[in-house]
Enzyme design. Sequence first.
Site, PDB file in Angstrom:
ATOM      1  N   SER A 107       0.822  -1.219   0.000  1.00  0.00           N
ATOM      2  CA  SER A 107       0.000   0.000   0.000  1.00  0.00           C
ATOM      3  C   SER A 107       0.852   1.264   0.000  1.00  0.00           C
ATOM      4  O   SER A 107       1.928   1.289   0.606  1.00  0.00           O
ATOM      5  CB  SER A 107      -0.902   0.007   1.241  1.00  0.00           C
ATOM      6  N   TYR A 131      -2.151   5.473  -4.058  1.00  0.00           N
ATOM      7  CA  TYR A 131      -3.107   6.533  -3.756  1.00  0.00           C
ATOM      8  C   TYR A 131      -2.413   7.810  -4.181  1.00  0.00           C
ATOM      9  O   TYR A 131      -1.210   7.968  -3.942  1.00  0.00           O
ATOM     10  CB  TYR A 131      -3.426   6.589  -2.256  1.00  0.00           C
ATOM     11  N   THR A 157      -5.481   2.382  -7.188  1.00  0.00           N
ATOM     12  CA  THR A 157      -6.767   2.119  -6.542  1.00  0.00           C
ATOM     13  C   THR A 157      -7.726   3.241  -6.875  1.00  0.00           C
ATOM     14  O   THR A 157      -7.471   4.413  -6.581  1.00  0.00           O
ATOM     15  CB  THR A 157      -6.579   1.976  -5.021  1.00  0.00           C
ATOM     16  N   LYS A 228      -7.415  -0.936  -9.879  1.00  0.00           N
ATOM     17  CA  LYS A 228      -8.067  -1.750  -8.839  1.00  0.00           C
ATOM     18  C   LYS A 228      -9.306  -1.040  -8.313  1.00  0.00           C
ATOM     19  O   LYS A 228      -9.266   0.163  -8.057  1.00  0.00           O
ATOM     20  CB  LYS A 228      -7.091  -1.966  -7.682  1.00  0.00           C
ATOM     21  N   HIS A 252     -13.142  -3.024  -2.712  1.00  0.00           N
ATOM     22  CA  HIS A 252     -12.330  -2.606  -1.564  1.00  0.00           C
ATOM     23  C   HIS A 252     -12.709  -3.405  -0.309  1.00  0.00           C
ATOM     24  O   HIS A 252     -12.688  -2.904   0.811  1.00  0.00           O
ATOM     25  CB  HIS A 252     -12.523  -1.105  -1.316  1.00  0.00           C
TER      26      HIS A 252
HETATM   27  C1  FNR Z   1      -7.611  -2.552   2.660  1.00  0.00           C
HETATM   28  N1  FNR Z   1      -7.703  -2.344   1.287  1.00  0.00           N
HETATM   29  C2  FNR Z   1      -6.846  -1.433   0.695  1.00  0.00           C
HETATM   30  N2  FNR Z   1      -6.823  -1.301  -0.658  1.00  0.00           N
HETATM   31  C3  FNR Z   1      -5.946  -0.456  -1.259  1.00  0.00           C
HETATM   32  O1  FNR Z   1      -5.936  -0.385  -2.474  1.00  0.00           O
HETATM   33  N3  FNR Z   1      -5.078   0.278  -0.494  1.00  0.00           N
HETATM   34  C4  FNR Z   1      -5.048   0.217   0.862  1.00  0.00           C
HETATM   35  O2  FNR Z   1      -4.248   0.874   1.522  1.00  0.00           O
HETATM   36  C5  FNR Z   1      -5.984  -0.645   1.501  1.00  0.00           C
HETATM   37  N4  FNR Z   1      -6.025  -0.753   2.855  1.00  0.00           N
HETATM   38  C6  FNR Z   1      -6.770  -1.735   3.454  1.00  0.00           C
HETATM   39  C7  FNR Z   1      -6.656  -1.959   4.813  1.00  0.00           C
HETATM   40  C8  FNR Z   1      -7.331  -3.005   5.405  1.00  0.00           C
HETATM   41  C9  FNR Z   1      -7.180  -3.277   6.867  1.00  0.00           C
HETATM   42  C10 FNR Z   1      -8.169  -3.837   4.610  1.00  0.00           C
HETATM   43  C11 FNR Z   1      -8.918  -5.001   5.227  1.00  0.00           C
HETATM   44  C12 FNR Z   1      -8.305  -3.600   3.276  1.00  0.00           C
HETATM   45  C13 FNR Z   1      -8.553  -3.218   0.433  1.00  0.00           C
HETATM   46  C14 FNR Z   1      -7.819  -4.503   0.019  1.00  0.00           C
HETATM   47  O3  FNR Z   1      -6.790  -4.248  -0.893  1.00  0.00           O
HETATM   48  C15 FNR Z   1      -8.762  -5.528  -0.640  1.00  0.00           C
HETATM   49  O4  FNR Z   1      -9.448  -4.916  -1.698  1.00  0.00           O
HETATM   50  C16 FNR Z   1      -9.768  -6.180   0.319  1.00  0.00           C
HETATM   51  O5  FNR Z   1      -9.232  -6.324   1.613  1.00  0.00           O
HETATM   52  C17 FNR Z   1     -10.186  -7.546  -0.216  1.00  0.00           C
HETATM   53  O6  FNR Z   1     -11.142  -8.120   0.574  1.00  0.00           O
HETATM   54  P1  FNR Z   1     -10.845  -9.252   1.712  1.00  0.00           P
HETATM   55  O7  FNR Z   1      -9.845 -10.241   1.138  1.00  0.00           O
HETATM   56  O8  FNR Z   1     -10.301  -8.500   2.890  1.00  0.00           O
HETATM   57  O9  FNR Z   1     -12.181  -9.834   1.938  1.00  0.00           O
HETATM   58  C1  LAC Z   2      -8.810   1.404   3.744  1.00  0.00           C
HETATM   59  C2  LAC Z   2      -7.949   2.288   2.928  1.00  0.00           C
HETATM   60  C3  LAC Z   2      -6.778   2.815   3.584  1.00  0.00           C
HETATM   61  O1  LAC Z   2      -9.551   0.626   3.150  1.00  0.00           O
HETATM   62  O2  LAC Z   2      -7.634   1.721   1.712  1.00  0.00           O
HETATM   63  O3  LAC Z   2      -8.810   1.495   4.986  1.00  0.00           O
END
Ligand code: FNR
Ligand code: LAC
Length: 355
Positions: A107, A131, A157, A228, A252
């Site tokens: 990330s 981001y 993203t 994404k 997400h």
């Molecule tokens: C995320 N996700 C996410 N996506 C992204 O593009 N940048 C980020 O910084 C984050 N941060 C983030 C933090 C936490 C704690 C979670 C749980 C998720 C989304 C992540 O990439 C992904 O799309 C989802 O987590 C997929 O779903 P599952 O596998 O958690 O069900």
């Molecule tokens: C989140 C962001 C940081 O889902 O992607 O918390």
Amino acid sequence: METLLTLDDAERLAEHATTPEAWSYIVGGAGDERTLRWNREAFSKFRLRYRVLVDVSSVSTETTVLGTPVSMPVLVAPMAFHQIAHEEGELATAKGAAQAGTLMCVSTVATATPADIVAAAPDAPRWLQIYVFQDRGVSDEVIAQALESGFTALVLTADLPVYGIRHREARTGFEAPEDAVPAIVAARERGAEHGGHHSLDVDLLESSLEWDYVSELVERWKVPVLVKGLVTAEDAILACEHGAAGVVVSNHGGRQLDGAIASLEALPEVVEAVGDRAEIYLDGGVRRGSDVVMALALGARAVLVGRPVMHGLALGGATGVAQVLEILREETENALALLGCRSPGEVTAAHVKPA
Ligand code: FNR
Ligand code: LAC
């Protein structure tokens, strides 16, 4: 740490290995968490059509993602702030993913720099999630450092132009460890004001991005760019038209627009629209090897997993991450064999139908 049998075990145990604040951030979804639930439930809307009497004495889960070899069609999804789960943060995740032989998508708001993450596990493949800060220079510096350190692709993203409404975080008062996030520290040093009313200080992020930014990334950095966070054929076509090498069908993890379509349900229309113009990935609710092969049968090249990796990290650092990923690898190998496939490449549309 104790030996885990399933990813659900990891989730159950991890709750006690984190603070209530961190837990609310990790597991929570937006609004009434309908999309969060639907992501999981969508795997019950399709059924696997397995074939029998195929020689599966030798099955391999290995595949490639944008040409990079990985041990399985399962990658680590980009997630913010790994230090909230374990003091070694992304460094431990990187080691765990490397041990499992797969790729980690890091990330932008990691609690470590790209260079330090590479140093922790030098020979493993890595993509950078982007981001875009209002001060574009901040994102450019992160990208430049990542590419110099050997990251091989950028994952833009697109589904966080504003932050989702997340009540769990609000209730526990979770606050991002912003001083531990190099990109946010850099944004402050360059004069950005602290917005401060979300766990991610999204006031620092750009909410005016449009599709031309994808072409800009492609032209400027000369590495494959994935988009994404899309769930429609329309956006998948735009991604291809703007030079994306791949798309990640994702909402997400149900953390942004509640009521949004489950990612697995969105996959077929994206697959039909994209054809072989770009590689198609999926994330959201993948918890079993049988989920992995179902996504492959519906046309994904590989899946990404988010929360389960955080659970493993909280439970046992690098070892916990490796254990969670290895469970998914073994389950995927088992599902392939029982489906009558010797490799991910042998899984086809004929292996699935709507329930
Ligand atoms: C995320 N996700 C996410 N996506 C992204 O593009 N940048 C980020 O910084 C984050 N941060 C983030 C933090 C936490 C704690 C979670 C749980 C998720 C989304 C992540 O990439 C992904 O799309 C989802 O987590 C997929 O779903 P599952 O596998 O958690 O069900
Ligand atoms: C989140 C962001 C940081 O889902 O992607 O918390």
